[in-house]
Write a protein that holds these residues in place. Sequence first.
Motif, PDB file in Angstrom:
ATOM      1  N   ASP A   1     136.493  21.534 129.376  1.00 17.43           N
ATOM      2  CA  ASP A   1     135.442  21.922 130.316  1.00 17.43           C
ATOM      3  C   ASP A   1     135.904  21.480 131.689  1.00 17.43           C
ATOM      4  O   ASP A   1     136.384  20.354 131.860  1.00 17.43           O
ATOM      5  N   LEU A   2     135.764  22.366 132.670  1.00 16.27           N
ATOM      6  CA  LEU A   2     136.198  22.083 134.033  1.00 16.27           C
ATOM      7  C   LEU A   2     134.991  22.035 134.949  1.00 16.27           C
ATOM      8  O   LEU A   2     134.104  22.886 134.866  1.00 16.27           O
ATOM      9  N   PHE A   3     134.988  21.037 135.821  1.00 16.18           N
ATOM     10  CA  PHE A   3     133.875  20.806 136.731  1.00 16.18           C
ATOM     11  C   PHE A   3     134.384  20.764 138.163  1.00 16.18           C
ATOM     12  O   PHE A   3     135.305  20.005 138.478  1.00 16.18           O
ATOM     13  N   ALA A   4     133.789  21.560 139.032  1.00 17.16           N
ATOM     14  CA  ALA A   4     134.055  21.478 140.465  1.00 17.16           C
ATOM     15  C   ALA A   4     133.213  20.325 141.002  1.00 17.16           C
ATOM     16  O   ALA A   4     132.023  20.223 140.685  1.00 17.16           O
ATOM     17  N   CYS A   5     133.825  19.453 141.787  1.00 16.47           N
ATOM     18  CA  CYS A   5     133.143  18.240 142.234  1.00 16.47           C
ATOM     19  C   CYS A   5     133.163  18.089 143.747  1.00 16.47           C
ATOM     20  O   CYS A   5     134.197  18.290 144.382  1.00 16.47           O
ATOM     21  N   THR A   6     132.022  17.708 144.265  1.00 20.11           N
ATOM     22  CA  THR A   6     131.881  17.306 145.656  1.00 20.11           C
ATOM     23  C   THR A   6     131.030  16.049 145.637  1.00 20.11           C
ATOM     24  O   THR A   6     129.889  16.082 145.153  1.00 20.11           O
ATOM     25  N   GLY A   7     131.610  14.961 146.120  1.00 19.25           N
ATOM     26  CA  GLY A   7     130.903  13.683 146.030  1.00 19.25           C
ATOM     27  C   GLY A   7     130.651  13.354 144.571  1.00 19.25           C
ATOM     28  O   GLY A   7     131.549  13.436 143.740  1.00 19.25           O
ATOM     29  N   GLU A   8     129.417  13.034 144.235  1.00 20.21           N
ATOM     30  CA  GLU A   8     129.043  12.713 142.858  1.00 20.21           C
ATOM     31  C   GLU A   8     128.565  13.941 142.083  1.00 20.21           C
ATOM     32  O   GLU A   8     128.315  13.859 140.879  1.00 20.21           O
ATOM     33  N   GLN A   9     128.418  15.082 142.750  1.00 16.85           N
ATOM     34  CA  GLN A   9     127.909  16.289 142.102  1.00 16.85           C
ATOM     35  C   GLN A   9     129.022  17.011 141.347  1.00 16.85           C
ATOM     36  O   GLN A   9     130.086  17.284 141.892  1.00 16.85           O
ATOM     37  N   GLU A  10     128.760  17.329 140.073  1.00 17.81           N
ATOM     38  CA  GLU A  10     129.682  18.076 139.229  1.00 17.81           C
ATOM     39  C   GLU A  10     129.016  19.389 138.813  1.00 17.81           C
ATOM     40  O   GLU A  10     127.875  19.383 138.369  1.00 17.81           O
ATOM     41  N   THR A  11     129.753  20.495 138.948  1.00 18.17           N
ATOM     42  CA  THR A  11     129.254  21.800 138.534  1.00 18.17           C
ATOM     43  C   THR A  11     130.234  22.394 137.537  1.00 18.17           C
ATOM     44  O   THR A  11     131.420  22.576 137.858  1.00 18.17           O
ATOM     45  N   LEU A  12     129.750  22.702 136.331  1.00 18.56           N
ATOM     46  CA  LEU A  12     130.606  23.341 135.335  1.00 18.56           C
ATOM     47  C   LEU A  12     131.085  24.676 135.888  1.00 18.56           C
ATOM     48  O   LEU A  12     130.276  25.511 136.308  1.00 18.56           O
ATOM     49  N   CYS A  13     132.409  24.867 135.921  1.00 17.56           N
ATOM     50  CA  CYS A  13     132.942  26.120 136.467  1.00 17.56           C
ATOM     51  C   CYS A  13     133.763  26.901 135.450  1.00 17.56           C
ATOM     52  O   CYS A  13     133.979  28.094 135.630  1.00 17.56           O
ATOM     53  N   ALA A  14     134.214  26.241 134.390  1.00 16.56           N
ATOM     54  CA  ALA A  14     134.997  26.951 133.372  1.00 16.56           C
ATOM     55  C   ALA A  14     134.982  26.173 132.065  1.00 16.56           C
ATOM     56  O   ALA A  14     134.813  24.952 132.057  1.00 16.56           O
ATOM     57  N   THR A  15     135.166  26.915 130.980  1.00 18.19           N
ATOM     58  CA  THR A  15     135.303  26.303 129.667  1.00 18.19           C
ATOM     59  C   THR A  15     136.394  27.066 128.927  1.00 18.19           C
ATOM     60  O   THR A  15     136.600  28.261 129.169  1.00 18.19           O
ATOM     61  N   ALA A  16     137.123  26.371 128.065  1.00 19.59           N
ATOM     62  CA  ALA A  16     138.271  26.987 127.403  1.00 19.59           C
ATOM     63  C   ALA A  16     138.422  26.493 125.978  1.00 19.59           C
ATOM     64  O   ALA A  16     138.016  25.374 125.642  1.00 19.59           O
ATOM     65  N   LEU A  17     139.037  27.331 125.155  1.00 23.02           N
ATOM     66  CA  LEU A  17     139.427  26.985 123.801  1.00 23.02           C
ATOM     67  C   LEU A  17     140.929  27.221 123.716  1.00 23.02           C
ATOM     68  O   LEU A  17     141.410  28.297 124.113  1.00 23.02           O
ATOM     69  N   VAL A  18     141.672  26.229 123.224  1.00 20.87           N
ATOM     70  CA  VAL A  18     143.137  26.253 123.269  1.00 20.87           C
ATOM     71  C   VAL A  18     143.700  25.910 121.892  1.00 20.87           C
ATOM     72  O   VAL A  18     143.272  24.936 121.279  1.00 20.87           O
ATOM     73  N   SER A  19     144.667  26.698 121.426  1.00 22.26           N
ATOM     74  CA  SER A  19     145.386  26.400 120.178  1.00 22.26           C
ATOM     75  C   SER A  19     146.779  25.891 120.529  1.00 22.26           C
ATOM     76  O   SER A  19     147.468  26.501 121.358  1.00 22.26           O
ATOM     77  N   MET A  20     147.165  24.801 119.887  1.00 20.43           N
ATOM     78  CA  MET A  20     148.459  24.167 120.160  1.00 20.43           C
ATOM     79  C   MET A  20     149.285  24.112 118.882  1.00 20.43           C
ATOM     80  O   MET A  20     148.760  23.841 117.805  1.00 20.43           O
ATOM     81  N   ARG A  21     150.572  24.354 119.005  1.00 19.03           N
ATOM     82  CA  ARG A  21     151.536  24.207 117.893  1.00 19.03           C
ATOM     83  C   ARG A  21     152.178  22.852 118.041  1.00 19.03           C
ATOM     84  O   ARG A  21     152.728  22.516 119.094  1.00 19.03           O
ATOM     85  N   ASN A  22     152.115  22.031 116.995  1.00 18.59           N
ATOM     86  CA  ASN A  22     152.699  20.689 116.989  1.00 18.59           C
ATOM     87  C   ASN A  22     154.110  20.765 116.436  1.00 18.59           C
ATOM     88  O   ASN A  22     154.327  21.319 115.351  1.00 18.59           O
ATOM     89  N   ILE A  23     155.086  20.215 117.171  1.00 17.17           N
ATOM     90  CA  ILE A  23     156.489  20.281 116.735  1.00 17.17           C
ATOM     91  C   ILE A  23     157.181  18.941 116.976  1.00 17.17           C
ATOM     92  O   ILE A  23     156.919  18.263 117.963  1.00 17.17           O
ATOM     93  N   PRO A  24     158.095  18.584 116.056  1.00 16.09           N
ATOM     94  CA  PRO A  24     158.912  17.391 116.314  1.00 16.09           C
ATOM     95  C   PRO A  24     159.956  17.725 117.372  1.00 16.09           C
ATOM     96  O   PRO A  24     160.474  18.854 117.415  1.00 16.09           O
ATOM     97  N   LEU A  25     160.229  16.759 118.246  1.00 13.24           N
ATOM     98  CA  LEU A  25     161.287  16.969 119.225  1.00 13.24           C
ATOM     99  C   LEU A  25     162.628  17.040 118.499  1.00 13.24           C
ATOM    100  O   LEU A  25     162.867  16.283 117.554  1.00 13.24           O
ATOM    101  N   PRO A  26     163.520  17.944 118.918  1.00 12.69           N
ATOM    102  CA  PRO A  26     164.847  17.996 118.304  1.00 12.69           C
ATOM    103  C   PRO A  26     165.586  16.671 118.495  1.00 12.69           C
ATOM    104  O   PRO A  26     165.460  16.038 119.551  1.00 12.69           O
ATOM    105  N   GLN A  27     166.301  16.245 117.486  1.00 16.49           N
ATOM    106  CA  GLN A  27     167.085  15.000 117.572  1.00 16.49           C
ATOM    107  C   GLN A  27     168.355  15.242 118.374  1.00 16.49           C
ATOM    108  O   GLN A  27     169.003  16.263 118.209  1.00 16.49           O
ATOM    109  N   GLY A  28     168.725  14.233 119.202  1.00 15.47           N
ATOM    110  CA  GLY A  28     169.966  14.330 119.962  1.00 15.47           C
ATOM    111  C   GLY A  28     169.715  14.927 121.242  1.00 15.47           C
ATOM    112  O   GLY A  28     170.202  15.117 122.200  1.00 15.47           O
TER     113      GLY A  28
END
Length: 145
Positions: free
Chosen positions: A118-145
């Motif tokens: 969730d993303l909030f645009a902020c001015t001073g102490e005021q926060e306004t929701l401006c965007a929301t997202a759903l993200v899929s991530m692939r988990n991988i081991p780092l290559p050795q070497g």
Amino acid sequence: MTEPNPDFAQAVRAVVLSMPAAKHLGFTFGRIERGEVEIVQPFREELSQHNGFFQGGVLGSLADFAAGSAAGTLLPAGWVNMTVDYTVKLVAPAQGEKVLARGRVVKAGRTTTVAAADLFACTGEQETLCATALVSMRNIPLPQG
């Protein structure tokens, strides 16, 4: 996968902030906890579209970084994640001194983690929701070497 990395905060910060796209945006981490992160993106003219609004693609990038970073906090040492897909919904104009992107894990798996932001645009102490997202991530081991 094995146990989550005990040095997850340092690992996430190091991996993410070394990426050229993250360097270009110039954000910092507000907090990093297991399964949750906060990214702080100060307003800069080159990240805007016009009239002082953050550009939509910048918001998408911040959502991706926040959700991906949250997913990264649950990975074992020596693993990273990469975005498979994401959907961003812009719900209000993003105008302010900064954007706070709060990422969280929805469901962590061995090969795929689903996270949200969730993303909030902020001015001073005021926060306004401006965007929301759903993200899929692939988990991988780092290559050795």
